[in-house]
Design an enzyme around this catalytic site. Structure first.
Site, PDB file in Angstrom:
ATOM      1  N   LYS A 118       0.836  -1.157   0.138  1.00 41.39           N
ATOM      2  CA  LYS A 118      -0.107   0.150   0.060  1.00 41.39           C
ATOM      3  C   LYS A 118       0.801   1.218   0.140  1.00 41.39           C
ATOM      4  O   LYS A 118       0.597   2.336  -0.796  1.00 41.39           O
ATOM      5  CB  LYS A 118      -1.058  -0.037   1.437  1.00 41.39           C
ATOM      6  N   ASN A 119       1.783   1.373   0.869  1.00 37.88           N
ATOM      7  CA  ASN A 119       2.585   2.498   1.084  1.00 37.88           C
ATOM      8  C   ASN A 119       3.676   2.700  -0.332  1.00 37.88           C
ATOM      9  O   ASN A 119       4.450   3.716  -0.076  1.00 37.88           O
ATOM     10  CB  ASN A 119       3.274   2.460   2.335  1.00 37.88           C
ATOM     11  N   CYS A 126      -4.634  12.864  13.337  1.00 47.00           N
ATOM     12  CA  CYS A 126      -5.492  11.615  13.145  1.00 47.00           C
ATOM     13  C   CYS A 126      -5.341  10.838  14.160  1.00 47.00           C
ATOM     14  O   CYS A 126      -4.527  11.244  15.215  1.00 47.00           O
ATOM     15  CB  CYS A 126      -4.802  11.131  11.695  1.00 47.00           C
ATOM     16  N   ASP A 160       4.588   0.306  11.869  1.00 47.70           N
ATOM     17  CA  ASP A 160       3.307  -0.027  11.471  1.00 47.70           C
ATOM     18  C   ASP A 160       3.196  -1.602  11.922  1.00 47.70           C
ATOM     19  O   ASP A 160       2.167  -2.306  11.320  1.00 47.70           O
ATOM     20  CB  ASP A 160       3.129   0.037  10.026  1.00 47.70           C
ATOM     21  N   ARG A 212      -8.679  -0.454   4.559  1.00 43.67           N
ATOM     22  CA  ARG A 212      -7.631   0.870   3.918  1.00 43.67           C
ATOM     23  C   ARG A 212      -6.238   0.075   3.344  1.00 43.67           C
ATOM     24  O   ARG A 212      -5.860   0.677   2.377  1.00 43.67           O
ATOM     25  CB  ARG A 212      -7.336   1.628   5.088  1.00 43.67           C
ATOM     26  N   ARG A 267       0.845  14.457  13.349  1.00 45.20           N
ATOM     27  CA  ARG A 267       1.267  14.361  11.891  1.00 45.20           C
ATOM     28  C   ARG A 267       1.272  15.615  10.957  1.00 45.20           C
ATOM     29  O   ARG A 267       0.482  15.738   9.930  1.00 45.20           O
ATOM     30  CB  ARG A 267       0.414  13.234  11.330  1.00 45.20           C
TER      31      ARG A 267
END
Ligand code: EPU
Length: 417
Positions: free
Chosen positions: A22-23, A117, A305, A397, A122
Site C-alpha cells: 500500500k505505502n 489523525c 506499522d 484501507r 502528523r
C-alpha cells in the site's frame, strides 16, 4: 458498517500470499501526475486507500483507470484541477503526496492540510519547508496549502527529521526542477527505493534512494512506464505474527525477507522459528514465546506499522516486554481493546509494558486505525470464543481481502454486514 468476526483457537496451515505494498503504490500513483503518458503499476493491491487515491487523481484530470487483476493503468493527459480537497484528504493523509508532482507538472497546487489523525498530530511542516527551498511559494490559507512555483530550482536540503511521504514529495517535485537537488537525512524505507525506481523508469535521474542522501538531477520531461510494486512488508509481518501467536506452520509467500530484517530478528529473539527463502518465509511451530523489548524506529529499524501486531503477540510471551513507540505520539489505541480481551498491559506516554502470558478471550472490540485493527485480528485468532471487530473499514484501507486470505489457511474469520 462491516464488522469482522473471528472465532479463535484454530491452528493455521498453508500459504499466505502477500499483495503489493500500500505505502509503495500510493506514491507511485501520485507520480502518474508527472506525465501525460500511461503509468502501469503491476502488483498493485486492491485496497480502499488505492480507491481513494484514484478519486483524488480523477479530480485532477486522471482518466478512468484500467484494472486487470493487480495491474493498474493510470493516465493523466492534462491537469484539469490542481486541487486536493479537504473531503478527500481528511479520509486519507497520503493524498498530500500529490503536492510535489502537481508543482512539478503545472507549477501550482492547492492541497488541503490533513489535520490530526488517530495516531498523532502528523504535521507536514517538513514537506512545506523543503518545497520552499526548491523555490515554491507556499501559504497556508483557509486550511489549504496553496503552492506556486513555475520554476523550481535544485537545492541542497537537509530534513530535520526523517519523513517518508515528505521525502517522496520532494523526490517527485525535484525530478523536473532545474539542476541538481540533494536531499539529506531522508527516509530510507524500501517504499522510497521503489518510488525512485519508478521515477527512473519514467526518465528521471534519481540516485541514492535507500541511503540517507538522495541526489536528483532535474529533467525537462518524464514519460510513461511499467513498474512492478514491491510486496507489502507490513502485511507480510502481520501474517508472521498471526502464525506465531497461533503456533502454526504457515508459509508467507511473495515477500522480500530482506525488507523485514529487523522484524525477523525480533521474532527470532522471542522464540519464533522461521526458515527464510529468497521470497518466502516459513514459520515453524516451536517452543514457548519469550518476552522481548522493542523500540519502533525509521527503517531499517522495527516499523511502527507492526508495533500493534507485535503487542498482541507479546501477550503470549512468558514475562514482561517493554514496547517503546518512538515515531507517533498516540499509537497505543489498541491497548484498551487488547485489555478487553484479557491482555495485561501498562502504558505511560510512549511506553507500554506487556505482561504475559495471559489467556485471551473473544470480545467486541473497536478498530481505531489500520494497524490497530490488524492487531485485534492477530489477537482474535488466538482468543477463546468470538471476537467481533467493529469498523472493519479501517482494515480494508490497507489489507486486501484479509479475511479470505486467512480463511484459506484455516482461520475461522468472516466479514459480517
Ligand atoms: N513529521 C513531522 N513533520 C512532517 C512530517 C512528519 O513532524 O512534516 C513527523 C510525524 O508526525 C511523525 C514522524 O515525523 O512523528 C514520521 O512521520 P512520516 O512523515 O515518516 O510518516 P508519513 O509519511 O505520514 C508513512 C506511512 C505510515 C507510516 C509512517 C512511518 C505512507 C503513506 N504512510 O507516513 O503508514 O506509519 O510513514 O513509517 O507511506 C500505515 O500504513 O498504517 C501508516 C500509518
Amino acid at each position: 458498517m462491516d464488522k469482522i468476526r473471528v472465532r479463535g483457537g484454530k491452528q493455521l496451515q498453508g500459504i499466505l500470499h502477500v499483495s503489493g505494498a500500500k505505502n509503495a503504490v500510493l506514491p507511485a500513483m501520485a507520480a502518474s501526475l508527472l506525465t501525460s503518458e500511461p503509468i502501469v503499476l503491476e502488483n498493485s493491491p486492491q485496497v480502499r486507500d488505492v480507491s481513494t487515491m484514484i478519486r483524488v487523481l480523477q479530480r485532477m484530470g486522471a482518466l478512468e483507470p484500467q484494472r486487470e487483476g493487480s495491474r493498474l493503468t493510470l493516465r493523466v493527459p492534462k491537469i484539469a484541477s490542481a486541487e486536493a480537497p479537504y473531503e478527500l484528504v481528511k479520509t486519507m493523509r497520503a493524498s498530500v503526496l500529490v503536492l510535489g508532482p502537481l508543482l512539478a507538472r503545472c507549477g501550482e497546487a492547492r492541497v488541503s492540510l490533513p489535520g490530526g489523525c488517530a495516531i498523532g498530530a502528523r504535521p507536514v511542516n517538513l514537506h512545506i519547508m523543503a518545497l520552499q527551498k526548491l523555490g515554491a511559494r507556499i501559504e497556508v490559507e483557509h486550511g489549504y496549502m496553496v503552492a506556486e512555483g513555475r520554476e523550481l530550482k535544485g537545492a541542497d536540503i537537509s530534513f530535520d527529521s526523517k519523513t517518508v511521504t515528505g521525502t517522496e514529495n520532494l523526490m517527485m517535485a525535484a525530478t523536473r526542477a532545474q539542476g541538481r537537488t540533494v536531499l539529506r537525512n531522508v527516509a530510507q524505507e524500501p517504499e522510497i527505493e521503489d518510488l525512485a525506481e519508478l521515477l527512473n523508469r519514467m526518465g528521471a535521474k534519481v540516485s541514492g534512494a535507500g541511503t540517507e542522501i538522495i541526489v536528483i538531477d532535474g529533467v525537462d520531461e518524464l514519460h510513461g512506464a511499467v513498474h512492478p510494486v514491491i510486496p507489502d512488508r507490513i502485511e507480510a509481518g502481520t501474517f508472521l505474527m498471526a502464525a506465531a501467536i497461533t503456533r502454526s506452520a504457515v508459509k508467507v509467500e511473495n515477500c522480500r525477507p530482506n525488507h523485514l530484517d529487523a522484524v525477523l530478528e525480533k521474532l527470532r529473539d522471542v522464540g519464533v522459528r522461521m526458515e527464510v527463502g529468497p521470497s518466502a518465509i516459513q514459520v515453524v511451530p516451536d517452543g514457548p514465546l519469550r518476552p522481548g523489548n522493542l523500540v519502533t524506529l525509521p527503517y531499517p529499524g522495527f516499523p511502527t506499522d507492526l508495533q500493534a501486531q507485535y503487542m498482541a503477540l507479546a501477550t503470549q510471551a512468558g514475562g514482561s516486554s517493554l514496547i517503546t513507540e518512538s515515531i507517533f505520539e498516540n499509537r497505543f489505541m489498541h491497548v484498551g481493546e487488547l485489555r478487553r480481551m484479557g491482555a495485561h498491559i501498562d502504558i505511560d506516554a510512549h511506553f507500554a509494558v506487556v505482561h504475559g502470558p495471559t489467556p485471551l478471550t473473544g470480545a467486541q472490540v473497536m478498530a481505531t486505525d489500520l494497524r490497530a485493527s490488524a492487531s485485534l485480528i492477530v489477537a482474535g485468532l488466538l482468543a477463546e470464543g468470538e471476537t467481533i471487530i467493529d469498523r472493519a473499514y479501517h482494515i480494508d484501507r490497507g489489507y486486501e481481502r484479509i479475511e479470505e486470505k486467512l480463511q484459506k489457511v484455516g482461520a475461522d474469520i468472516q466479514r459480517i454486514h
